[in-house]
Design an enzyme around this catalytic site. Sequence first.
Site, mmCIF file in Angstrom:
data_model
loop_
_atom_site.group_PDB
_atom_site.id
_atom_site.type_symbol
_atom_site.label_atom_id
_atom_site.label_comp_id
_atom_site.label_asym_id
_atom_site.label_seq_id
_atom_site.Cartn_x
_atom_site.Cartn_y
_atom_site.Cartn_z
ATOM 1 N N SER A 48 0.820 -1.214 0.000
ATOM 2 C CA SER A 48 0.000 0.000 0.000
ATOM 3 C C SER A 48 0.852 1.261 0.000
ATOM 4 C CB SER A 48 -0.932 0.001 1.212
ATOM 5 O OG SER A 48 -0.182 -0.111 2.404
ATOM 6 N N GLU A 49 2.011 1.221 0.685
ATOM 7 C CA GLU A 49 2.890 2.389 0.711
ATOM 8 C C GLU A 49 3.559 2.580 -0.645
ATOM 9 O OE1 GLU A 49 5.114 5.684 2.281
ATOM 10 O OE2 GLU A 49 3.201 4.708 2.726
ATOM 11 N N TYR A 50 3.963 1.464 -1.283
ATOM 12 C CA TYR A 50 4.536 1.559 -2.633
ATOM 13 C C TYR A 50 3.495 2.135 -3.598
ATOM 14 C CZ TYR A 50 6.936 0.321 -6.955
ATOM 15 O OH TYR A 50 7.544 0.377 -8.180
ATOM 16 N N SER A 96 0.793 -5.886 -16.268
ATOM 17 C CA SER A 96 -0.073 -5.733 -15.095
ATOM 18 C C SER A 96 -1.380 -5.090 -15.518
ATOM 19 C CB SER A 96 0.614 -4.856 -14.037
ATOM 20 O OG SER A 96 0.896 -3.584 -14.572
ATOM 21 N N ILE A 97 -2.387 -5.191 -14.664
ATOM 22 C CA ILE A 97 -3.669 -4.550 -14.964
ATOM 23 C C ILE A 97 -3.846 -3.345 -14.054
ATOM 24 C CG2 ILE A 97 -4.745 -6.672 -15.808
ATOM 25 C CD1 ILE A 97 -6.143 -6.963 -13.160
ATOM 26 N N LYS A 135 -8.134 -11.669 -6.548
ATOM 27 C CA LYS A 135 -6.782 -11.156 -6.803
ATOM 28 C C LYS A 135 -5.866 -11.740 -5.734
ATOM 29 C CE LYS A 135 -4.072 -6.976 -7.589
ATOM 30 N NZ LYS A 135 -2.953 -7.412 -6.753
ATOM 31 N N LYS A 323 -12.970 -8.742 -15.441
ATOM 32 C CA LYS A 323 -12.554 -8.807 -16.844
ATOM 33 C C LYS A 323 -13.790 -8.895 -17.731
ATOM 34 C CE LYS A 323 -8.333 -11.359 -15.630
ATOM 35 N NZ LYS A 323 -7.648 -12.679 -15.727
ATOM 36 N N CYS A 444 -0.466 -0.620 39.946
ATOM 37 C CA CYS A 444 -0.490 -0.591 41.413
ATOM 38 C C CYS A 444 0.885 -0.651 42.064
ATOM 39 C CB CYS A 444 -1.355 -1.732 41.941
ATOM 40 S SG CYS A 444 -0.620 -3.374 41.739
ATOM 41 N N CYS A 465 -4.775 -4.259 43.001
ATOM 42 C CA CYS A 465 -4.549 -3.654 41.682
ATOM 43 C C CYS A 465 -5.850 -3.161 41.054
ATOM 44 C CB CYS A 465 -3.882 -4.662 40.755
ATOM 45 S SG CYS A 465 -3.491 -3.993 39.134
#
Length: 706
Positions: A48-50, A96-97, A135, A323, A444, A465
């Site tokens: 996702s970062e790429y 790639s698509i 996918k 597709k 505590c 506690c």
Amino acid sequence: MATKDLFAQPEPSRQPASPAERMAALRAELHAHAHRYYVLDEPTIPDSEYDRLFKELQDLEAAYPELLTPDSPTQRVGGKPLDQFASVRHKVPMLSIRTETDTEATGAQNFDTRVRKELGLTESNPPVEYVAELKFDGLAMSLRYEHGVLVQAATRGDGEVGEEVTQNIRTIRQIPLKLPSDAPPVLEVRGEVYMRRADFEALNDKQREKIAAGAKGEKTFVNPRNAAAGAVRQLDPAIAAQRPLSFFAYGVGEVVLEAEQANPKNPWVATHMELLQALKSWGFPVAAQTKIAHGASELIAFHQAMGQQRDSLPYDIDGVVYKVNSLALQKQMGFVSREPRWAVAHKYPAQEQLTTVLGIEVQVGRTGKLTPVAKLAPVFVGGVTVTNATLHNEDEARRKDVRVGDTVIVRRAGDVIPEVVSVLPDKRLPGAPMFTMPRQCPVCGSDAVREEGEADYRCTGGLFCGAQRKEAILHYAHRRAVEIEGLGDKLVEQLVDANVIRTLPDLYKLGLTALASLDRMAEKSANNLLKALEKSKQTTLPRFLFGLGIRHVGEATAKELARHFGNLDAIMDATQEQLLAVSDVGSIVAQSIRTFFDQPHNREVVEQLRACGVHWEEGEPAAVAPKPLSGKTFVITGTLPTLSRDEAKDKVEAAGGKVAGSVSKKTDYVVAGTEAGSKLVKAQELGIAVIDEAALMRLLASAEAE
């Protein structure tokens, strides 16, 4: 003249002064990440970062076309293959698509609108027929068959040139080595190599065993995709064969037909679904979820259905693919910028994202368990904004080496609690200290202890506690403990949340006014609870002991302690050795009791309860009969067939024996298992009796009979 290594680990992005500088910085960073992802199989950022960086560069190039350069990552599919593998030029490029960045339902609607516009369809025309597929999150692969025999397998590489990995792919049992006679003479099958989640977990378990055994150079894998990619690109096929890989087919590359099959007016397949059915008939696995969808509404329904099933699938997916079903329409629509107009990938919200660790906080659970939690810079992942991620325990936090200020990959799948997957150590701030678990409870201040064989630290201030307050009160009020009728979960929640009760003695200080002020607490109910509290003051020592919630002390052990010592003070002051003299009390239970009463907070609460009027009849200590193995010293060494060392130790101590850590002249027996080592040698030198587990069990049985 100095040169810049394009494949060096990229520096963190900064905002340059001009679009040209920003585009140059993005190109360099994307080249470096592509090299690590495609060539080295060592990605340091989530997909996702790429994708975010790639999209930023695309947008800048669209706004400033004069600054577009031929070496831009947007002008190619991926990275170059490694020199160690033979290069393969794809007869039909593995392109790639397009990715639909809108992860909502409108993403499917946008694609359908583009298709209808490209085909010149109006509202009066029927819906377009599509094939909707999963996918997969794996490694794209091209399998070439000539005259029905697998002759070559190649990775995507840069889309034009890949790497030959035939020997490794032959190890995947799902991939047929020979096709039926009705398959085309030349057939390139495109699909995805992946690893099932269960297989991935089993593989990592084996890796952890190797690491624990001291194997050099071994490591666990971050995710199934990395594990699959690493296996495919192993230079030794024997190693690849040990990795549990799987395969799904989803298309074809080059296809050469027999003369009688090559009829343009009557093609061998007319639709993409027919193509998938043909592949299935030739022995290739095709995902069962693949289906025909008519128009945007059915694409949306498929996207939503698969999103709901995503976390229960046996393998990872990061979206679905649409597709156009008709191959004739696919040909008519063609390609743009090396991407087919007739297909799109519709992703789901990313399950992994980059963020920064702002701090590490140790939280205390209802039962006293201490859990380190990374406090994160807010990041949208898995469909929600995440600010916390569990580090589970000290061992896990140290294994991942998470430190304050680190850049980390955080993962959230479905309803699973977010967790830190891995750290990017190259982005670590200088001097960042390692994380260590506190030895005192952060709530505590009581001692935090980690018992032998356990992964978790626990607070020992159970009665005092604040984090354990509700659990402690409910346990104390249980019908098998002190028993306070009418004091259930909801009422305890109200009392604690309203700060009416802070510790157990506060129960006996409750008045009618305080109770009647609570929601849905009528005067009659309040009076009934006050009567139950008064009644609970008269109890028994075993019930009171059990009600204290001492770890490992159940009802039976509480009864034995009361019978053996006769009074509470004797139990509170008993030494470890004195506790071990109690029937069924082993070293772990004895240590737990000793630790509990060593905490001043716990003793203070006990005294306050007695001051509130909680009482019981105390008796004389039971006559202590000598135990059958009293005075005997044992040493346990090696691995026993059925008992752990702790289990064997508990059995010996329960029978009155003592277990020592080293062999000396005072040792009576050495219990030896496999790989006993130096202790066995020393026992033999000293002439000490050496017995195995079976002999120990016979000795214990005969001792009990006496």
